[in-house]
Design an enzyme around this catalytic site. Structure first.
Site, PDB file in Angstrom:
ATOM      1  N   THR A   1      -5.304  -7.020  10.793  1.00 50.92           N
ATOM      2  CA  THR A   1      -5.621  -5.765  10.081  1.00 50.92           C
ATOM      3  C   THR A   1      -5.155  -4.549  10.871  1.00 50.92           C
ATOM      4  O   THR A   1      -4.566  -3.620  10.321  1.00 50.92           O
ATOM      5  CB  THR A   1      -7.144  -5.670   9.849  1.00 50.92           C
ATOM      6  OG1 THR A   1      -7.566  -6.831   9.135  1.00 50.92           O
ATOM      7  CG2 THR A   1      -7.510  -4.422   9.053  1.00 50.92           C
TER       8      THR A   1
ATOM      9  N   LYS B   1       0.817  -1.222   0.000  1.00 53.26           N
ATOM     10  CA  LYS B   1       0.000   0.000   0.000  1.00 53.26           C
ATOM     11  C   LYS B   1       0.860   1.285   0.000  1.00 53.26           C
ATOM     12  O   LYS B   1       2.077   1.238   0.251  1.00 53.26           O
ATOM     13  CB  LYS B   1      -0.923  -0.034   1.222  1.00 53.26           C
ATOM     14  CG  LYS B   1      -1.946  -1.184   1.170  1.00 53.26           C
ATOM     15  CD  LYS B   1      -2.948  -1.079   2.306  1.00 53.26           C
ATOM     16  CE  LYS B   1      -3.957  -2.213   2.255  1.00 53.26           C
ATOM     17  NZ  LYS B   1      -5.021  -2.067   3.276  1.00 53.26           N
TER      18      LYS B   1
ATOM     19  N   ARG C   1      -1.812 -14.347   4.770  1.00 50.04           N
ATOM     20  CA  ARG C   1      -2.478 -13.661   5.894  1.00 50.04           C
ATOM     21  C   ARG C   1      -1.699 -13.852   7.190  1.00 50.04           C
ATOM     22  O   ARG C   1      -1.651 -12.961   8.043  1.00 50.04           O
ATOM     23  CB  ARG C   1      -3.931 -14.121   6.013  1.00 50.04           C
ATOM     24  CG  ARG C   1      -4.765 -13.577   4.839  1.00 50.04           C
ATOM     25  CD  ARG C   1      -6.198 -14.018   4.888  1.00 50.04           C
ATOM     26  NE  ARG C   1      -6.981 -13.292   5.884  1.00 50.04           N
ATOM     27  CZ  ARG C   1      -7.511 -12.088   5.688  1.00 50.04           C
ATOM     28  NH1 ARG C   1      -7.308 -11.442   4.564  1.00 50.04           N
ATOM     29  NH2 ARG C   1      -8.230 -11.516   6.630  1.00 50.04           N
TER      30      ARG C   1
ATOM     31  N   GLU D   1      -9.784 -10.943  -7.395  1.00 50.09           N
ATOM     32  CA  GLU D   1      -8.856  -9.814  -7.237  1.00 50.09           C
ATOM     33  C   GLU D   1      -7.679  -9.915  -8.214  1.00 50.09           C
ATOM     34  O   GLU D   1      -7.235  -8.896  -8.768  1.00 50.09           O
ATOM     35  CB  GLU D   1      -8.378  -9.744  -5.781  1.00 50.09           C
ATOM     36  CG  GLU D   1      -9.515  -9.380  -4.825  1.00 50.09           C
ATOM     37  CD  GLU D   1      -9.113  -9.357  -3.354  1.00 50.09           C
ATOM     38  OE1 GLU D   1      -7.957  -9.707  -3.029  1.00 50.09           O
ATOM     39  OE2 GLU D   1      -9.967  -8.978  -2.535  1.00 50.09           O
TER      40      GLU D   1
ATOM     41  N   PHE E   1     -15.503   3.811   6.748  1.00 47.27           N
ATOM     42  CA  PHE E   1     -14.142   4.155   6.329  1.00 47.27           C
ATOM     43  C   PHE E   1     -13.947   4.095   4.816  1.00 47.27           C
ATOM     44  O   PHE E   1     -12.831   4.313   4.324  1.00 47.27           O
ATOM     45  CB  PHE E   1     -13.118   3.251   7.031  1.00 47.27           C
ATOM     46  CG  PHE E   1     -13.329   1.769   6.824  1.00 47.27           C
ATOM     47  CD1 PHE E   1     -12.872   1.122   5.689  1.00 47.27           C
ATOM     48  CD2 PHE E   1     -13.974   1.007   7.792  1.00 47.27           C
ATOM     49  CE1 PHE E   1     -13.059  -0.230   5.502  1.00 47.27           C
ATOM     50  CE2 PHE E   1     -14.172  -0.361   7.620  1.00 47.27           C
ATOM     51  CZ  PHE E   1     -13.706  -0.978   6.469  1.00 47.27           C
TER      52      PHE E   1
ATOM     53  N   TYR F   1     -12.680  -2.102  -3.709  1.00 44.21           N
ATOM     54  CA  TYR F   1     -13.155  -2.180  -2.320  1.00 44.21           C
ATOM     55  C   TYR F   1     -14.684  -2.059  -2.220  1.00 44.21           C
ATOM     56  O   TYR F   1     -15.190  -1.699  -1.147  1.00 44.21           O
ATOM     57  CB  TYR F   1     -12.485  -1.099  -1.476  1.00 44.21           C
ATOM     58  CG  TYR F   1     -11.074  -1.458  -1.038  1.00 44.21           C
ATOM     59  CD1 TYR F   1     -10.824  -2.549  -0.210  1.00 44.21           C
ATOM     60  CD2 TYR F   1      -9.978  -0.700  -1.437  1.00 44.21           C
ATOM     61  CE1 TYR F   1      -9.538  -2.873   0.213  1.00 44.21           C
ATOM     62  CE2 TYR F   1      -8.681  -1.014  -1.024  1.00 44.21           C
ATOM     63  CZ  TYR F   1      -8.477  -2.104  -0.192  1.00 44.21           C
ATOM     64  OH  TYR F   1      -7.208  -2.427   0.232  1.00 44.21           O
TER      65      TYR F   1
ATOM     66  N   ASN G   1      -2.063   0.271   6.652  1.00 43.36           N
ATOM     67  CA  ASN G   1      -1.557  -0.972   7.250  1.00 43.36           C
ATOM     68  C   ASN G   1      -0.671  -1.767   6.291  1.00 43.36           C
ATOM     69  O   ASN G   1      -0.565  -2.983   6.399  1.00 43.36           O
ATOM     70  CB  ASN G   1      -2.710  -1.801   7.833  1.00 43.36           C
ATOM     71  CG  ASN G   1      -3.698  -2.262   6.780  1.00 43.36           C
ATOM     72  OD1 ASN G   1      -3.569  -1.921   5.614  1.00 43.36           O
ATOM     73  ND2 ASN G   1      -4.681  -3.036   7.196  1.00 43.36           N
TER      74      ASN G   1
ATOM     75  N   HIS H   1      -2.296  -5.485   1.688  1.00 44.47           N
ATOM     76  CA  HIS H   1      -3.610  -6.127   1.564  1.00 44.47           C
ATOM     77  C   HIS H   1      -3.371  -7.559   1.124  1.00 44.47           C
ATOM     78  O   HIS H   1      -2.458  -7.826   0.354  1.00 44.47           O
ATOM     79  CB  HIS H   1      -4.470  -5.422   0.504  1.00 44.47           C
ATOM     80  CG  HIS H   1      -5.644  -6.243   0.060  1.00 44.47           C
ATOM     81  ND1 HIS H   1      -6.830  -6.275   0.764  1.00 44.47           N
ATOM     82  CD2 HIS H   1      -5.801  -7.111  -0.977  1.00 44.47           C
ATOM     83  CE1 HIS H   1      -7.666  -7.099   0.156  1.00 44.47           C
ATOM     84  NE2 HIS H   1      -7.069  -7.625  -0.903  1.00 44.47           N
TER      85      HIS H   1
ATOM     86  N   ARG I   1       2.667  -6.355   9.272  1.00 43.88           N
ATOM     87  CA  ARG I   1       1.962  -5.205   9.859  1.00 43.88           C
ATOM     88  C   ARG I   1       2.543  -4.814  11.213  1.00 43.88           C
ATOM     89  O   ARG I   1       2.577  -3.622  11.548  1.00 43.88           O
ATOM     90  CB  ARG I   1       0.465  -5.500   9.930  1.00 43.88           C
ATOM     91  CG  ARG I   1      -0.190  -5.393   8.549  1.00 43.88           C
ATOM     92  CD  ARG I   1      -1.569  -5.942   8.552  1.00 43.88           C
ATOM     93  NE  ARG I   1      -2.315  -5.638   7.329  1.00 43.88           N
ATOM     94  CZ  ARG I   1      -3.403  -6.305   6.955  1.00 43.88           C
ATOM     95  NH1 ARG I   1      -3.857  -7.300   7.689  1.00 43.88           N
ATOM     96  NH2 ARG I   1      -4.031  -5.980   5.840  1.00 43.88           N
TER      97      ARG I   1
HETATM   98  P1  CMP Z   1      -7.578  -4.390   3.642  1.00 44.74           P
HETATM   99  O1  CMP Z   1      -7.156  -5.793   3.978  1.00 44.74           O
HETATM  100  O2  CMP Z   1      -6.959  -3.784   2.442  1.00 44.74           O
HETATM  101  O3  CMP Z   1      -9.174  -4.357   3.482  1.00 44.74           O
HETATM  102  C1  CMP Z   1      -9.952  -3.215   3.795  1.00 44.74           C
HETATM  103  C2  CMP Z   1      -9.142  -2.101   4.336  1.00 44.74           C
HETATM  104  O4  CMP Z   1      -9.870  -1.066   4.946  1.00 44.74           O
HETATM  105  C3  CMP Z   1      -8.247  -2.632   5.440  1.00 44.74           C
HETATM  106  O5  CMP Z   1      -7.253  -3.452   4.883  1.00 44.74           O
HETATM  107  C4  CMP Z   1      -7.776  -1.333   6.080  1.00 44.74           C
HETATM  108  O6  CMP Z   1      -6.673  -0.788   5.400  1.00 44.74           O
HETATM  109  C5  CMP Z   1      -8.959  -0.387   5.832  1.00 44.74           C
HETATM  110  N1  CMP Z   1      -9.641   0.012   7.057  1.00 44.74           N
HETATM  111  C6  CMP Z   1      -9.737   1.281   7.503  1.00 44.74           C
HETATM  112  N2  CMP Z   1     -10.447   1.328   8.629  1.00 44.74           N
HETATM  113  C7  CMP Z   1     -10.813   0.069   8.920  1.00 44.74           C
HETATM  114  C8  CMP Z   1     -11.580  -0.524   9.972  1.00 44.74           C
HETATM  115  N3  CMP Z   1     -12.093   0.203  10.969  1.00 44.74           N
HETATM  116  N4  CMP Z   1     -11.772  -1.855   9.936  1.00 44.74           N
HETATM  117  C9  CMP Z   1     -11.260  -2.608   8.916  1.00 44.74           C
HETATM  118  N5  CMP Z   1     -10.521  -2.101   7.902  1.00 44.74           N
HETATM  119  C10 CMP Z   1     -10.305  -0.771   7.908  1.00 44.74           C
END
Ligand code: CMP
Length: 140
Positions: free
Chosen positions: A93, A11, A87, A128, A59, A51, A114, A117, A104
């Site tokens: 996350t 990212k 993962r 994807e 968010f 997304y 973070n 992905h 992470r």
């Molecule tokens: P990702 O695995 O890319 O999938 C969705 C993304 O939303 C997640 O990683 C985070 O970067 C982002 N995100 C921002 N806020 C939140 C939240 N409160 N809960 C989960 N994902 C979030």
């Protein structure tokens, strides 16, 4: 356990800090092979579609703004049970919950920025991967 593929994004928070190589080394050390990779600057349209499952989440708009704030590296990773292997090495996350030794834990700034992905299922991995790569761009 079968060799499968997953989709990964390094990212904007990570490309900004020049962490692509360090993250790729952690992926490879976890047993994953990078079988496709390109650096792109996502458009708002691409990020919004990618997304879309989060469209109703509070968010969502911030996430699109963040994901288009700089370059990302999109990748196809291959290995034993690739979705889970990826993962596991990514970590939780929210970096506050991420285990020691994960990407992470090492690099993420917060729950939004973070660093990486990873697909959450084989089914979503296929969707994807096809969103960003044509078959001829994947070299196993
Ligand atoms: P990702 O695995 O890319 O999938 C969705 C993304 O939303 C997640 O990683 C985070 O970067 C982002 N995100 C921002 N806020 C939140 C939240 N409160 N809960 C989960 N994902 C979030």
């Amino acid at each position: 356990m079968a060799v499968t593929r997953t989709f990964s994004i390094i990212k904007p928070d990570a490309t900004r800090r020049n962490l692509t190589g360090k993250i790729n080394a952690m992926l490879e050390d976890a047993g994953l092979r990078i079988v496709a990779q390109k650096r792109i600057h996502m458009t708002a349209d691409q990020a919004g579609k990618f997304y879309e499952v989060h469209k109703e989440r509070p968010f969502y708009q911030d996430l699109i703004t963040f994901m288009t704030s700089g370059p990302v590296v999109v990748q196809v990773l291959e290995g034993e049970d690739a979705v889970k292997t990826n993962r596991d090495v990514m970590g939780a996350t929210n970096p506050a919950d991420a285990a020691e030794g994960t990407i992470r834990k090492a690099f993420a700034e917060n729950i939004e920025a973070n660093s990486v992905h990873g697909s959450d299922s084989d089914e979503n991995a296929a969707i994807e991967i096809a969103f960003f790569f044509s078959g001829t761009e994947i070299v196993g």
